[in-house]
Design a protein around this motif. Structure first.
Motif, PDB file in Angstrom:
ATOM      1  N   ILE A 278       0.677  -0.585  -0.214  1.00 14.04           N
ATOM      2  CA  ILE A 278      -0.081  -0.104   0.086  1.00 14.04           C
ATOM      3  C   ILE A 278       0.825   1.168   0.056  1.00 14.04           C
ATOM      4  O   ILE A 278       0.603   2.208  -0.458  1.00 14.04           O
ATOM      5  N   LEU A 279       2.222   1.448   0.764  1.00 12.94           N
ATOM      6  CA  LEU A 279       2.387   2.270   1.156  1.00 12.94           C
ATOM      7  C   LEU A 279       3.884   2.425  -0.848  1.00 12.94           C
ATOM      8  O   LEU A 279       3.906   3.453  -0.886  1.00 12.94           O
ATOM      9  N   ALA A 280       3.514   1.490  -0.500  1.00 13.34           N
ATOM     10  CA  ALA A 280       4.673   1.722  -2.191  1.00 13.34           C
ATOM     11  C   ALA A 280       4.147   2.008  -3.544  1.00 13.34           C
ATOM     12  O   ALA A 280       4.404   2.413  -4.600  1.00 13.34           O
ATOM     13  N   VAL A 281       3.163   1.926  -3.567  1.00 16.06           N
ATOM     14  CA  VAL A 281       2.323   2.327  -4.438  1.00 16.06           C
ATOM     15  C   VAL A 281       1.896   3.876  -4.607  1.00 16.06           C
ATOM     16  O   VAL A 281       1.819   4.280  -5.697  1.00 16.06           O
ATOM     17  N   ARG A 282       1.793   4.245  -3.624  1.00 18.49           N
ATOM     18  CA  ARG A 282       2.397   6.316  -3.750  1.00 18.49           C
ATOM     19  C   ARG A 282       3.263   6.336  -4.569  1.00 18.49           C
ATOM     20  O   ARG A 282       3.764   7.478  -4.482  1.00 18.49           O
ATOM     21  N   ARG A 283       3.974   5.290  -4.563  1.00 20.70           N
ATOM     22  CA  ARG A 283       5.541   5.734  -5.411  1.00 20.70           C
ATOM     23  C   ARG A 283       5.190   5.976  -6.713  1.00 20.70           C
ATOM     24  O   ARG A 283       3.707   5.831  -7.648  1.00 20.70           O
ATOM     25  N   ASP A 284       6.043   6.606  -8.159  1.00 19.17           N
ATOM     26  CA  ASP A 284       5.636   6.661  -9.308  1.00 19.17           C
ATOM     27  C   ASP A 284       6.606   5.876  -9.873  1.00 19.17           C
ATOM     28  O   ASP A 284       7.191   4.639  -8.991  1.00 19.17           O
ATOM     29  N   TYR A 285       5.690   5.145 -10.763  1.00 19.75           N
ATOM     30  CA  TYR A 285       6.443   4.273 -12.052  1.00 19.75           C
ATOM     31  C   TYR A 285       8.014   4.284 -12.293  1.00 19.75           C
ATOM     32  O   TYR A 285       8.815   5.532 -12.557  1.00 19.75           O
ATOM     33  N   PRO A 286       9.184   3.067 -12.103  1.00 18.00           N
ATOM     34  CA  PRO A 286      10.324   3.751 -12.722  1.00 18.00           C
ATOM     35  C   PRO A 286      10.301   3.576 -14.214  1.00 18.00           C
ATOM     36  O   PRO A 286      11.400   3.175 -15.229  1.00 18.00           O
ATOM     37  N   PHE A 287       9.280   4.628 -14.888  1.00 19.96           N
ATOM     38  CA  PHE A 287       9.376   4.817 -16.455  1.00 19.96           C
ATOM     39  C   PHE A 287       8.154   5.782 -16.760  1.00 19.96           C
ATOM     40  O   PHE A 287       7.724   5.751 -15.831  1.00 19.96           O
ATOM     41  N   ARG A 288       8.500   6.391 -17.788  1.00 21.56           N
ATOM     42  CA  ARG A 288       7.900   6.305 -18.607  1.00 21.56           C
ATOM     43  C   ARG A 288       7.043   5.979 -19.900  1.00 21.56           C
ATOM     44  O   ARG A 288       8.940   6.420 -21.131  1.00 21.56           O
ATOM     45  N   PRO A 289       6.325   6.437 -20.515  1.00 23.26           N
ATOM     46  CA  PRO A 289       5.920   5.559 -21.545  1.00 23.26           C
ATOM     47  C   PRO A 289       6.550   6.156 -23.054  1.00 23.26           C
ATOM     48  O   PRO A 289       6.600   8.077 -23.247  1.00 23.26           O
ATOM     49  N   ARG A 290       7.212   5.718 -23.495  1.00 18.58           N
ATOM     50  CA  ARG A 290       8.330   6.598 -24.343  1.00 18.58           C
ATOM     51  C   ARG A 290       7.342   6.494 -26.156  1.00 18.58           C
ATOM     52  O   ARG A 290       6.989   5.405 -26.621  1.00 18.58           O
ATOM     53  N   PRO A 291       7.216   8.230 -26.281  1.00 22.31           N
ATOM     54  CA  PRO A 291       5.894   8.296 -27.648  1.00 22.31           C
ATOM     55  C   PRO A 291       6.664   7.621 -28.713  1.00 22.31           C
ATOM     56  O   PRO A 291       8.079   8.165 -29.321  1.00 22.31           O
ATOM     57  N   LEU A 292       5.714   7.302 -29.656  1.00 23.12           N
ATOM     58  CA  LEU A 292       6.502   6.029 -30.499  1.00 23.12           C
ATOM     59  C   LEU A 292       5.924   6.538 -31.985  1.00 23.12           C
ATOM     60  O   LEU A 292       4.730   6.805 -32.188  1.00 23.12           O
ATOM     61  N   GLY A 293       6.526   6.567 -32.608  1.00 27.23           N
ATOM     62  CA  GLY A 293       6.121   6.962 -34.311  1.00 27.23           C
ATOM     63  C   GLY A 293       5.734   6.422 -34.857  1.00 27.23           C
ATOM     64  O   GLY A 293       5.391   5.162 -34.811  1.00 27.23           O
ATOM     65  N   ARG A 294       5.232   6.932 -36.386  1.00 28.26           N
ATOM     66  CA  ARG A 294       3.618   6.123 -36.987  1.00 28.26           C
ATOM     67  C   ARG A 294       4.183   5.095 -38.427  1.00 28.26           C
ATOM     68  O   ARG A 294       5.472   5.619 -38.941  1.00 28.26           O
TER      69      ARG A 294
ATOM     70  N   GLU B 270     -11.556  -8.031  -6.221  1.00 31.21           N
ATOM     71  CA  GLU B 270     -10.557  -9.014  -6.000  1.00 31.21           C
ATOM     72  C   GLU B 270      -9.795  -8.528  -6.534  1.00 31.21           C
ATOM     73  O   GLU B 270      -8.597  -8.387  -6.785  1.00 31.21           O
ATOM     74  N   ARG B 271     -10.166  -8.450  -7.809  1.00 35.32           N
ATOM     75  CA  ARG B 271      -9.092  -8.396  -8.892  1.00 35.32           C
ATOM     76  C   ARG B 271      -8.600  -6.203  -8.863  1.00 35.32           C
ATOM     77  O   ARG B 271      -7.475  -6.498  -8.840  1.00 35.32           O
ATOM     78  N   LEU B 272      -9.201  -5.372  -8.022  1.00 35.64           N
ATOM     79  CA  LEU B 272      -9.326  -3.989  -8.004  1.00 35.64           C
ATOM     80  C   LEU B 272      -8.252  -3.886  -6.832  1.00 35.64           C
ATOM     81  O   LEU B 272      -6.962  -4.291  -7.537  1.00 35.64           O
ATOM     82  N   VAL B 273      -7.742  -4.858  -5.848  1.00 30.79           N
ATOM     83  CA  VAL B 273      -6.828  -5.250  -4.893  1.00 30.79           C
ATOM     84  C   VAL B 273      -5.670  -5.490  -5.208  1.00 30.79           C
ATOM     85  O   VAL B 273      -3.877  -5.851  -4.802  1.00 30.79           O
ATOM     86  N   GLY B 274      -5.969  -6.965  -6.319  1.00 30.50           N
ATOM     87  CA  GLY B 274      -4.442  -7.842  -6.489  1.00 30.50           C
ATOM     88  C   GLY B 274      -3.498  -6.612  -7.397  1.00 30.50           C
ATOM     89  O   GLY B 274      -2.424  -6.704  -7.644  1.00 30.50           O
ATOM     90  N   PHE B 275      -4.628  -5.985  -8.492  1.00 29.37           N
ATOM     91  CA  PHE B 275      -3.717  -5.122  -9.821  1.00 29.37           C
ATOM     92  C   PHE B 275      -3.050  -3.890  -8.786  1.00 29.37           C
ATOM     93  O   PHE B 275      -2.128  -3.494  -8.902  1.00 29.37           O
ATOM     94  N   ASN B 276      -4.312  -2.941  -8.183  1.00 33.34           N
ATOM     95  CA  ASN B 276      -3.471  -1.689  -7.638  1.00 33.34           C
ATOM     96  C   ASN B 276      -3.091  -1.880  -6.147  1.00 33.34           C
ATOM     97  O   ASN B 276      -2.003  -0.881  -6.021  1.00 33.34           O
ATOM     98  N   VAL B 277      -2.763  -2.684  -6.138  1.00 32.95           N
ATOM     99  CA  VAL B 277      -2.430  -2.615  -4.360  1.00 32.95           C
ATOM    100  C   VAL B 277      -1.277  -4.232  -4.728  1.00 32.95           C
ATOM    101  O   VAL B 277       0.212  -3.424  -4.917  1.00 32.95           O
ATOM    102  N   ALA B 278      -1.006  -5.422  -4.956  1.00 35.54           N
ATOM    103  CA  ALA B 278      -0.331  -6.298  -5.288  1.00 35.54           C
ATOM    104  C   ALA B 278       0.749  -6.052  -6.073  1.00 35.54           C
ATOM    105  O   ALA B 278       1.901  -5.632  -6.309  1.00 35.54           O
ATOM    106  N   ILE B 279       0.344  -6.162  -7.473  1.00 34.38           N
ATOM    107  CA  ILE B 279       0.696  -6.161  -8.433  1.00 34.38           C
ATOM    108  C   ILE B 279       1.669  -4.544  -8.475  1.00 34.38           C
ATOM    109  O   ILE B 279       2.719  -4.209  -9.195  1.00 34.38           O
ATOM    110  N   GLU B 280       0.808  -3.621  -9.071  1.00 36.14           N
ATOM    111  CA  GLU B 280       1.656  -2.398  -8.592  1.00 36.14           C
ATOM    112  C   GLU B 280       2.533  -1.773  -8.050  1.00 36.14           C
ATOM    113  O   GLU B 280       3.421  -1.143  -7.521  1.00 36.14           O
TER     114      GLU B 280
END
Length: 424
Positions: free
Chosen positions: A31-47, A196-206
């Motif tokens: 729960i505490l870790a979720v408040r952090r930022d991701y270690p990446f940002r999506p890099r814009p991609l050409g078409r 289940e899905r919300l806590v699994g993805f928004n807390v445990a996996i994220e």
């Protein structure tokens, strides 16, 4: 006769206390870790010319009711350099006919793979057969995107996942997306599965992603590097949860999966308690199989003690409802019956810790629901979240049933894949 019964009981109570306490630490850390930022940002991609090649693999067995809608959401992506492989795994309904109709309307963009009986009849076998065909008969892609046949995607899903993986270091095998039930409000069971899905993805996996850069692999809504997947030997065909198995083998080889909540696959959740137990029994069986096969190698591959603790708890997660239930049952019985003299075990303290563990988990459920509503406006009604203690024990008992059912099947060597019933 060799060990007095009170000593055995005390050892069991201490073990359960340690496992339940671990749950409190696990969810608090994440729960505490979720408040952090991701270690990446999506890099814009050409078409166009600048887009890496992506092959979308959709395995299906008797999915005539859902496969067309799923394929349509994939074909409507705002990404041009991709092909869709519709994989018919020995269906006995009209799945193949629906696939052929989709192919006829979309030309070379869609490829239909008809898996022969001796190479299919399970998801990992059907996927491996298709991957072998791609190796031998098609231009090799940069990435493969895996999607189950009942999932719907938004139009930016593939582009966003590619943008994340293009900026990732080479040790990142793939990116796992988010999962939400689209029939979340159908009934009591689907609302619970949504939580289940919300806590699994928004807390445990994220939380694990932001804490340890370890985002898991769920087998669907996931983009993987094709070359890395081949290097790992594709999927293990005797596993009933090929996704968790691949995650464990990837960790052991030094790879990691990333996770990004911004790409959502909308699934069809099961709608009855019987189907819920049946589906989770297969998941529990596969998860326990991974724990038995890879527990120590996975822990040795962790970069620090915190990651080792998180992955230890993750691999044992299907046993946690069993441990919690036994802790409440045994400690409650000892308190109300007068019990037996114990030296180290403290039933009142242990029961209190079990109650605290429930409260921490309930808070994580509420927090994940609040986070989802803040991000997207989606979420379960608050009255259902507040009523969680009323129906919690029903699903704990269901968890004990499906975990023990999966364990018995695993020990009996019954490693067979069961199809989830569709309700659409």
């Amino acid at each position: 006769m060799l060990v007095p019964v009170p000593y055995v009981l005390e050892a069991v109570l201490l073990f359960l206390f340690i496992m339940v306490s671990s749950g409190v630490v696990f969810y608090t850390l994440l729960i505490l870790a979720v408040r952090r930022d991701y270690p990446f940002r999506p890099r814009p991609l050409g078409r166009g010319f600048f887009e890496p090649t992506v092959y979308v693999l959709i395995p299906a067995h008797n999915e005539e009711n859902v496969i067309e809608r799923t394929a349509r959401t994939v074909l409507n992506q705002n990404y041009s350099n991709f092909r869709v492989f519709l994989i018919n795994d020995n269906s006995t309904d009209g799945t193949l006919e629906v696939m052929e109709r989709i192919r006829s309307l979309n030309g070379d963009r869609v490829v239909v793979i008809n898996v022969p009986p001796h190479r299919g009849r399970s998801k990992p076998r059907a996927l491996n057969y298709t991957l072998e065909l791609i190796e031998s008969a098609f231009k090799r892609p940069d990435y493969v995107f895996f999607l189950d046949a009942d999932y719907l995607l938004g139009p930016k899903a593939i582009r966003t996942m590619v943008e994340v993986l293009e900026g990732a270091p080479d040790y990142v095998l793939g990116v796992q997306g988010n999962v939400r039930p689209r029939n979340w409000n159908r009934n009591f069971v689907t609302r619970f599965i949504t939580l289940e899905r919300l806590v699994g993805f928004n807390v445990a996996i994220e939380g694990d992603m932001k804490l340890n850069e370890n985002g898991k692999y769920g087998g669907t809504v996931a983009l993987l590097r094709f070359s890395h997947l081949l290097r790992l030997g594709k999927f293990r065909e005797d596993s009933v949860t090929e996704d968790t198995d691949l995650w464990a083998r990837a960790m052991i080889e030094g790879y990691r999966f990333w996770y990004y909540h911004g790409v959502v696959g909308w699934e069809e959740a099961v709608e009855t308690l019987g189907d819920y137990i049946k589906q989770r029994s297969r998941w529990a069986q596969g998860h326990l199989q991974v724990m038995i096969d890879y527990y120590w190698p996975v822990l040795r591959s962790c970069s620090n003690l915190v990651e080792a603790f998180i992955e230890h708890f993750y691999m044992m997660s299907y046993l946690v409802p069993v441990f919690w239930f036994l802790s409440v049952l045994l400690n409650g019985y000892l308190i109300f019956s007068g019990g037996v003299p114990l030296t180290l075990a403290k039933p009142r303290l242990f029961l209190l810790v079990s109650i605290i563990a429930f409260l921490v988990f309930w808070f994580s459920v509420a927090y994940s629901n609040w986070l989802e509503k803040r991000r997207t406006g989606f979420g379960v009604q608050w009255w259902f979240v507040l009523a969680y203690p009323i129906y919690f024990m029903l699903f704990v008992i269901a968890g004990v049933i499906y975990t023990m059912r999966g364990l018995v099947r695993l020990l009996a060597g019954r490693l067979h894949w069961e199809k989830t019933r569709r309700f659409t």
